[in-house]
Write a protein that holds these residues in place. Structure first.
Motif, PDB file in Angstrom:
ATOM      1  N   ALA A   1     -19.909  -4.256  12.385  1.00 50.74           N
ATOM      2  CA  ALA A   1     -21.173  -4.759  13.162  1.00 50.74           C
ATOM      3  C   ALA A   1     -20.853  -4.151  14.445  1.00 50.74           C
ATOM      4  N   ILE A   2     -22.082  -3.866  15.267  1.00 52.27           N
ATOM      5  CA  ILE A   2     -22.121  -3.586  16.464  1.00 52.27           C
ATOM      6  C   ILE A   2     -23.210  -4.432  17.416  1.00 52.27           C
ATOM      7  N   CYS A   3     -22.603  -4.732  18.400  1.00 52.33           N
ATOM      8  CA  CYS A   3     -23.547  -5.622  19.216  1.00 52.33           C
ATOM      9  C   CYS A   3     -23.820  -4.706  20.646  1.00 52.33           C
ATOM     10  N   VAL A   4     -25.228  -4.529  20.805  1.00 52.34           N
ATOM     11  CA  VAL A   4     -25.632  -3.932  22.071  1.00 52.34           C
ATOM     12  C   VAL A   4     -26.441  -4.877  23.079  1.00 52.34           C
ATOM     13  N   LEU A   5     -25.960  -4.933  24.177  1.00 55.44           N
ATOM     14  CA  LEU A   5     -26.591  -5.465  25.324  1.00 55.44           C
ATOM     15  C   LEU A   5     -27.520  -4.854  26.317  1.00 55.44           C
ATOM     16  N   ALA A   6     -28.771  -5.021  26.114  1.00 59.40           N
ATOM     17  CA  ALA A   6     -29.700  -4.013  27.033  1.00 59.40           C
ATOM     18  C   ALA A   6     -30.352  -4.874  27.947  1.00 59.40           C
TER      19      ALA A   6
ATOM     20  N   LYS B   1     -38.150  -5.337  25.504  1.00 59.01           N
ATOM     21  CA  LYS B   1     -38.486  -6.146  24.511  1.00 59.01           C
ATOM     22  C   LYS B   1     -37.080  -7.151  23.859  1.00 59.01           C
ATOM     23  N   HIS B   2     -36.052  -6.032  23.606  1.00 58.81           N
ATOM     24  CA  HIS B   2     -34.722  -6.764  23.054  1.00 58.81           C
ATOM     25  C   HIS B   2     -33.668  -6.462  23.924  1.00 58.81           C
ATOM     26  N   GLN B   3     -32.955  -7.620  24.358  1.00 61.57           N
ATOM     27  CA  GLN B   3     -31.915  -7.529  25.288  1.00 61.57           C
ATOM     28  C   GLN B   3     -30.630  -7.615  24.544  1.00 61.57           C
ATOM     29  N   TYR B   4     -30.688  -8.336  23.316  1.00 61.05           N
ATOM     30  CA  TYR B   4     -29.542  -8.405  22.342  1.00 61.05           C
ATOM     31  C   TYR B   4     -29.954  -8.246  21.030  1.00 61.05           C
ATOM     32  N   ILE B   5     -29.094  -6.897  20.553  1.00 61.02           N
ATOM     33  CA  ILE B   5     -29.361  -6.320  19.351  1.00 61.02           C
ATOM     34  C   ILE B   5     -27.937  -6.270  18.641  1.00 61.02           C
ATOM     35  N   LEU B   6     -28.214  -6.637  17.186  1.00 61.15           N
ATOM     36  CA  LEU B   6     -26.990  -6.433  16.281  1.00 61.15           C
ATOM     37  C   LEU B   6     -27.109  -5.629  15.312  1.00 61.15           C
ATOM     38  N   PHE B   7     -26.350  -4.595  14.961  1.00 61.15           N
ATOM     39  CA  PHE B   7     -26.267  -3.850  13.980  1.00 61.15           C
ATOM     40  C   PHE B   7     -25.264  -4.323  12.867  1.00 61.15           C
ATOM     41  N   VAL B   8     -25.482  -4.778  11.670  1.00 60.48           N
ATOM     42  CA  VAL B   8     -24.773  -5.234  10.687  1.00 60.48           C
ATOM     43  C   VAL B   8     -24.862  -4.597   9.285  1.00 60.48           C
ATOM     44  N   ARG B   9     -24.135  -5.194   8.477  1.00 56.77           N
ATOM     45  CA  ARG B   9     -24.212  -4.680   7.024  1.00 56.77           C
ATOM     46  C   ARG B   9     -25.314  -5.119   6.375  1.00 56.77           C
ATOM     47  N   PRO B  10     -26.122  -4.584   5.670  1.00 55.05           N
ATOM     48  CA  PRO B  10     -27.411  -5.353   4.807  1.00 55.05           C
ATOM     49  C   PRO B  10     -26.901  -5.733   3.754  1.00 55.05           C
ATOM     50  N   LYS B  11     -27.542  -6.555   3.135  1.00 52.07           N
ATOM     51  CA  LYS B  11     -27.461  -7.228   1.954  1.00 52.07           C
ATOM     52  C   LYS B  11     -27.065  -6.287   0.745  1.00 52.07           C
TER      53      LYS B  11
ATOM     54  N   VAL C   1     -29.165  -8.225   7.463  1.00 53.90           N
ATOM     55  CA  VAL C   1     -30.184  -8.055   8.859  1.00 53.90           C
ATOM     56  C   VAL C   1     -30.918  -9.096   9.013  1.00 53.90           C
ATOM     57  N   LYS C   2     -31.477 -10.013   7.926  1.00 52.22           N
ATOM     58  CA  LYS C   2     -32.720 -10.853   8.604  1.00 52.22           C
ATOM     59  C   LYS C   2     -31.903 -12.263   9.396  1.00 52.22           C
TER      60      LYS C   2
ATOM     61  N   TYR D   1     -28.115 -15.767  14.287  1.00 48.47           N
ATOM     62  CA  TYR D   1     -27.013 -15.202  15.773  1.00 48.47           C
ATOM     63  C   TYR D   1     -27.909 -14.904  16.957  1.00 48.47           C
ATOM     64  N   GLY D   2     -29.069 -15.320  16.801  1.00 49.51           N
ATOM     65  CA  GLY D   2     -29.924 -15.365  18.157  1.00 49.51           C
ATOM     66  C   GLY D   2     -30.025 -13.645  18.569  1.00 49.51           C
ATOM     67  N   ALA D   3     -29.947 -12.875  17.554  1.00 48.83           N
ATOM     68  CA  ALA D   3     -30.435 -11.498  18.227  1.00 48.83           C
ATOM     69  C   ALA D   3     -31.681 -11.356  18.257  1.00 48.83           C
ATOM     70  N   ASP D   4     -32.386 -10.413  19.483  1.00 48.72           N
ATOM     71  CA  ASP D   4     -33.921 -10.353  19.407  1.00 48.72           C
ATOM     72  C   ASP D   4     -34.215  -9.402  18.414  1.00 48.72           C
ATOM     73  N   ARG D   5     -33.168  -8.640  18.039  1.00 50.79           N
ATOM     74  CA  ARG D   5     -33.593  -7.439  17.149  1.00 50.79           C
ATOM     75  C   ARG D   5     -32.177  -7.083  16.440  1.00 50.79           C
ATOM     76  N   ALA D   6     -32.331  -7.019  14.900  1.00 47.35           N
ATOM     77  CA  ALA D   6     -31.085  -6.737  14.123  1.00 47.35           C
ATOM     78  C   ALA D   6     -31.576  -5.632  13.248  1.00 47.35           C
ATOM     79  N   TYR D   7     -30.640  -4.750  13.092  1.00 48.99           N
ATOM     80  CA  TYR D   7     -30.928  -3.504  12.191  1.00 48.99           C
ATOM     81  C   TYR D   7     -29.858  -3.107  11.262  1.00 48.99           C
ATOM     82  N   PRO D   8     -29.976  -2.569  10.205  1.00 46.73           N
ATOM     83  CA  PRO D   8     -28.759  -2.059   9.409  1.00 46.73           C
ATOM     84  C   PRO D   8     -27.911  -1.385   9.979  1.00 46.73           C
ATOM     85  N   ILE D   9     -26.518  -1.523   9.853  1.00 44.49           N
ATOM     86  CA  ILE D   9     -25.482  -0.706  10.445  1.00 44.49           C
ATOM     87  C   ILE D   9     -25.368   0.784  10.448  1.00 44.49           C
ATOM     88  N   ASP D  10     -26.156   1.201   9.336  1.00 38.21           N
ATOM     89  CA  ASP D  10     -26.091   2.636   8.988  1.00 38.21           C
ATOM     90  C   ASP D  10     -27.138   3.202   9.999  1.00 38.21           C
TER      91      ASP D  10
END
Ligand code: MG
Ligand code: MG
Length: 433
Positions: free
Chosen positions: A54-59, A64-74, A88-89, A95-104
């Motif tokens: 998982a990766i967390c990005v603070l921008a 639009k998105h200040q807190y972004i998470l990249f995580v393993r998809p289901k 991802v969902k 976890y309060g992320a503004d946006r989440a994406y699959p890690i890959d």
């Protein structure tokens, strides 16, 4: 708590900056078997997210998105083997992320968040795979900047900012530390009640650790030390496989981890419930130092004061007992005490058992204690069995007394005070078993 922690970090980041944090990779135990997973402390501090990859990005300046998470998809198949994934969902939802994406999709999406940044906060060294990806994208961006005047020009380590923040515990952290120290206390009490001469050290280890788990701990904060007799003179003794002799001292250094926060306590007690004269001499000396050191902790006092005090008091005692001979000034200069007392008197405690160690001011002076700091105080004396030139009765005796201390507005609170440590209390408690 995590949201507040992110906010504190963002306030300290300069303009036009982005921060990236990676979760720790799983550690292999052997071949295809992993150690129990533990998230990277800084990553956990900011996200509360406990999965690997998982990766967390603070921008902070992204529209639009200040807190972004990249995580393993289901992944139904993978989850059958290694457990449910948050996916991802729910990473966004829970976890309060503004946006989440699959890690890959990280390398594909990250450009969007770095577009207007000059500075990238990223701590190298915790995750090789992500490190090389970050270095690659940083280099690419720097090269692009030469051409276009736009792109990253600074890579900086966010750890010092986080260390400052982690040094002072917030309310939720203190709740968890209180839980961890309570459970740690329960483990020590159970072991002191269970001890009998003739038992094996690992039997006490089992008592301590089963108490931790029964009380809801994640597990231990570090490998449990149960050291009887001369084993106690090895500071980090962990085989715990010797039989406990009748007149031996038993040193237990153990701590529970609860909701990722750690306890760390040591007690040393006689297996048969009675200190010998020599054991009592050394124990009394360590105990007096322990009390005197704790008495000096309050806001405004130098963080170095407990250690200086421990050297002073333990060395006086070593001379009194004949462990050291000679003039105090000379012995001090030679650091002669290091033969029997070879570490600093305590360490910060929190998400890590040896927690963030940012104890110096920028000018190199030690900081002073502030309310909300939590540290251990653990003076000890260790006389290895083969030491030359000391009274033979003291050979093979190791004593450490360790408590967890919270600095308060008016002084300090000993969080782990309810494990007996006065000589008569210890004897009574062990015998009463
Ligand atoms: Mg300890
Ligand atoms: Mg410790």
């Amino acid at each position: 708590m995590h949201k507040q922690n992110r906010k504190t970090l963002i306030e300290k980041m300069g303009p036009r900056s982005v921060a990236i944090f990676a979760s720790a990779p799983p550690a292999m135990r052997n071949h295809d078997t992993e150690h129990l997973y533990r998230p990277d402390p800084n990553f956990y501090y900011l996200t509360g997210f406990e999965e690997p990859e998982a990766i967390c990005v603070l921008a902070p300046e992204h529209p639009k998105h200040q807190y972004i998470l990249f995580v393993r998809p289901k992944d139904k198949k993978a989850e059958t083997w290694s457990g449910k994934r948050i996916g991802v969902k729910d990473a966004r939802r829970h976890y309060g992320a503004d946006r989440a994406y699959p890690i890959d999709t990280f390398s594909e999406k990250i450009g969007e968040y770095l577009k207007n940044a000059d500075t990238l906060y990223y701590a190298l060294g915790a995750n090789d795979e992500v490190d090389s990806e970050i270095l690659h994208l940083f280099t690419r961006s720097v090269k692009g900047r030469i051409r276009s005047g736009k792109g990253l020009d600074t890579l900086t380590d966010p750890s010092p900012i986080l260390a400052e923040s982690r040094l002072i515990k917030n309310e939720e952290e203190l709740r968890r530390i209180r839980k961890a120290t309570e459970v740690t206390v329960a483990g020590h009490l159970a072991a002191m009640q269970a001890v009998r001469p003739g038992m094996y050290e690992y039997e006490l280890e089992a008592v301590v650790e089963s108490t931790f788990r029964k009380s809801g701990a994640n597990g231990t904060a570090f490998p449990t030390i149960v050291a009887s007799g001369a084993n106690a003179t090895t500071l980090h003794y962990t085989p715990n496989n010797c039989q406990i002799e009748a007149d031996a001292l038993v040193l237990i250094d153990a701590g529970a981890e609860c909701e990722r926060y750690c306890g760390d306590v040591t007690r040393t007690f006689p297996a048969n419930g009675t200190f010998t004269d020599a054991q009592r001499d050394i124990y009394q000396l360590v105990l007096e130092a322990h009390h005197a050191i704790i008495d000096c902790i309050r806001p405004g006092v130098s963080i170095d004061e407990p250690h200086q005090k421990s050297i002073e008091l333990l060395m006086d005692g070593m001379r009194r007992l004949g462990l050291l001979r000679g003039k105090k000034k000379k012995l001090m200069k030679k650091k002669a005490y290091e033969e029997f007392y070879m570490y600093r008197v305590g360490h910060m405690l929190g998400l890590d058992v040896h927690d963030v160690n940012c104890v110096h001011e920028p000018n190199g002076d030690f900081k002073t204690f502030q309310p909300g700091m939590v540290m251990t105080i653990e003076p000890g004396i260790y006389v290895a069995a083969d030491t030359k030139g000391v009274p033979p009765a003291y050979l093979g005796i190791g004593v450490r007394i360790e408590d967890d201390i919270l600095v308060t507005e008016s002084g300090c609170e000993v969080l782990t005070d309810s494990v007996p440590k006065e000589i008569d209390e210890v004897e009574e408690f062990v015998r009463g078993a």
